[in-house]
Enzyme design. Sequence first.
Site, PDB file in Angstrom:
ATOM      1  N   LYS A  54       0.844  -1.207   0.000  1.00 46.49           N
ATOM      2  CA  LYS A  54       0.000   0.000   0.000  1.00 46.49           C
ATOM      3  C   LYS A  54       0.878   1.256   0.000  1.00 46.49           C
ATOM      4  O   LYS A  54       0.614   2.216  -0.723  1.00 46.49           O
ATOM      5  CB  LYS A  54      -0.932  -0.008   1.216  1.00 46.49           C
ATOM      6  N   GLN A  98      -4.492  -1.496   9.528  1.00 44.95           N
ATOM      7  CA  GLN A  98      -4.371  -2.828   8.930  1.00 44.95           C
ATOM      8  C   GLN A  98      -4.976  -3.872   9.865  1.00 44.95           C
ATOM      9  O   GLN A  98      -4.600  -3.972  11.028  1.00 44.95           O
ATOM     10  CB  GLN A  98      -2.882  -3.143   8.658  1.00 44.95           C
ATOM     11  N   ASP A 121     -10.830   3.243   4.057  1.00 50.98           N
ATOM     12  CA  ASP A 121     -11.229   1.838   3.975  1.00 50.98           C
ATOM     13  C   ASP A 121     -12.761   1.711   3.995  1.00 50.98           C
ATOM     14  O   ASP A 121     -13.306   0.633   3.784  1.00 50.98           O
ATOM     15  CB  ASP A 121     -10.650   1.065   5.172  1.00 50.98           C
TER      16      ASP A 121
END
Length: 286
Positions: A54, A98, A121
Amino acid sequence: MSATIISGKDLAESLRERVRERAARFLEQHGRKPGLHVVLVGDDPASQVYVRNKERAAERDGLEGKVHRLPADTSMEAVLAKIDELNRDDSIDGILVQLPLPKHLDEQKVIDAIDPMKDVDGLTPLSAGFLVTGREGLRPCTPSGCMHILRSIGFDPAGRRALVVGRSILVGKPIALMLLEANATVTVAHSRTKDLEARVAEADLVVAAVGRPEFIRGEWLKEGAVVIDVGINRLEDGRLVGDVDFEGAKERAGAVTPVPGGVGPMTIACLIENTVIAAERRSAGG
Ligand code: NDP
């Protein structure tokens, strides 16, 4: 029949090309790059690889990418303090935690602490609420990637029977809502669903997000169906396979995404896109 194999890789590359241009324009107008910050708690090897990818993708596309690595035994208070620090930093547009987090941390509470304007997200309750009510907001990356894929092959879900296998917050539920928004007739299957095979057989579109290798058999599919395989499963021999029996699906489907090289690259592309969207919205005052 031999299905069209949809290259998520090529599609992701062209989406990222467009996003790169927007990121460059943002830098020109605001004197800084859109910033994506990832919080990684602990040293899970798979998570390490994901966050590195990422960070690299962000930097390649003209964003500022940064990973905040916290030790596995970091307290809940310390994780929340880190999120608070990132929320307050005006140069940061996207915050991603994460997952999974170490067991002693309350995952939901950590996600809830993210500023919804920076929720790239799309996992905070506010983002989920925006999706349910059909309003503009940051949407989860993997389902957004699936919708991009459908558009790229000219598949209009309106009036079509869509089957989503899986009902997670991350994939199954949001993709079902997005398909409903696109006027599909949506069925959501899960571990208690009876006669999955029959549900698959009547679907014009199958989205598989189960997490079981080659679980959906090619011979179950309706002739010509479109198949989006979200699953990523590593077999004992090291191979990566999806939730759909790819070889069987190729014989019956109209189009199918491969694993790897299908939904995966689109997820990263949509994360970069979400960060640029967040930067543009924040600079425009929300
Ligand atoms: P979860 O484990 O959170 O959800 C799996 C879902 O599958 C659950 O809803 C579960 O039902 C359902 N399920 C389990 N067994 C069956 C069964 N026998 N029949 C029907 N449904 C079943 O997984 P995620 O949604 O997070 O991920 C799914 C897959 O997608 C994984 O392989 C993951 O690695 C992959 N993934 C890929 C991404 C990408 O970028 N390509 C991104 C995110 C995930 P129930 O709710 O009843 O338990």
